[in-house]
Design an enzyme around this catalytic site. Sequence first.
Site, short mmCIF file in Angstrom:
data_model
loop_
_atom_site.label_atom_id
_atom_site.label_comp_id
_atom_site.label_asym_id
_atom_site.label_seq_id
_atom_site.Cartn_x
_atom_site.Cartn_y
_atom_site.Cartn_z
N ALA A 273 -11.94 29.83 66.62
CA ALA A 273 -10.66 29.20 66.94
C ALA A 273 -9.51 30.20 66.86
O ALA A 273 -9.50 31.09 66.01
CB ALA A 273 -10.40 28.04 65.99
N GLU B 18 -17.81 15.87 64.66
CA GLU B 18 -18.01 16.64 63.43
C GLU B 18 -18.00 15.68 62.25
O GLU B 18 -16.98 15.51 61.58
CB GLU B 18 -16.92 17.71 63.28
CG GLU B 18 -16.98 18.80 64.34
CD GLU B 18 -16.03 19.95 64.04
OE1 GLU B 18 -15.29 19.88 63.04
OE2 GLU B 18 -16.04 20.92 64.80
N HIS C 181 -16.46 16.67 58.76
CA HIS C 181 -15.07 17.12 58.68
C HIS C 181 -14.14 15.93 58.38
O HIS C 181 -13.98 15.04 59.20
CB HIS C 181 -14.68 17.77 60.01
CG HIS C 181 -13.30 18.35 60.03
ND1 HIS C 181 -13.06 19.70 60.08
CD2 HIS C 181 -12.07 17.76 60.03
CE1 HIS C 181 -11.75 19.92 60.11
NE2 HIS C 181 -11.14 18.76 60.08
#
Length: 305
Positions: free
Chosen positions: A217, A274, A277
């Site tokens: 990222a 995800e 997360h």
Amino acid sequence: MQKYKHLAEKDEKRLKLFRKSRKVAKNGMKKSLIICGLLLVLGVGAIAFYKVLDNGDSSEVSAVCDASSDKKEKVDDETNLNALDQKELERESAKTESIEADENNAENVGTACGDFADWNKKCSAEMIVVNKDNFLPNGYQPKIKSCRGKEIADVAFDDLNKMIDDAKKDGIKLWISSGYRSTELQTKLFNRQIEKEKSKAVISQEEAEKRAAMVVARPGTSEHNTGLAVDFNGVSDNFYTTKEYEWLMKNAHKYGFIERYQKKWKERTGVIYEPWHFRYVGKDNAEKIKNSGLCLEEYVSRNLK
């Protein structure tokens, strides 16, 4: 030889062979006992080590959660990342590649996240919106504390610590795989990936950065840069099948956390599913967001901006 005089030659040879065999067997047994002892010591040591590791909420590990430890340890070199951190980094950023590969949604993904620049300047610390289209504000630096071996934003410290302790009372083991990651560290990782992309083919800097962003990222676009994001229990693809995940889905909002990236939201968040997360938004906000059935971007856009 004198002590065998009374024996026949044939019996004497048999006796000598027997004593020799017994001596060899005795020496072999000694060696086996030594090896078994060493293996036993190593086994006990390994069990003790993993017991401490698994019980991240034990008194020894919990001591790390001292509120006075708000002085952030800086990581000067990306090689200090452990294998789990690197795995999580690559997973998190591979989401861009996955979504852009979906031609049916690619056009929507580019604009769906929205512009939260003004919102991020005025919102409370726990409600900042960061994604691939919205960078952290210039000079943004969260206050960090160490909790169970990982760094997180101090605003989330108490609630995260209590959530893990309360989960244990219900027979649920939660441990932190990844928390805060500095933009400095992410910049190093991103630049390193750019060089890797350049080494594969003769491409422009712009193209190299685009390809690098599919693996790591861009600095300032990861929720981990805020210190508000927590990845649990090893960043496993099948985490959604575990009792730990089920417990979090029922209880996380009570401690100010929401599941950040559900499958149905990928066009809005720009992120694939995800399940490991979770993101801290504060207790009041978490319950409202959960009840709304909306992702963070959509909830803020509809109710707060």
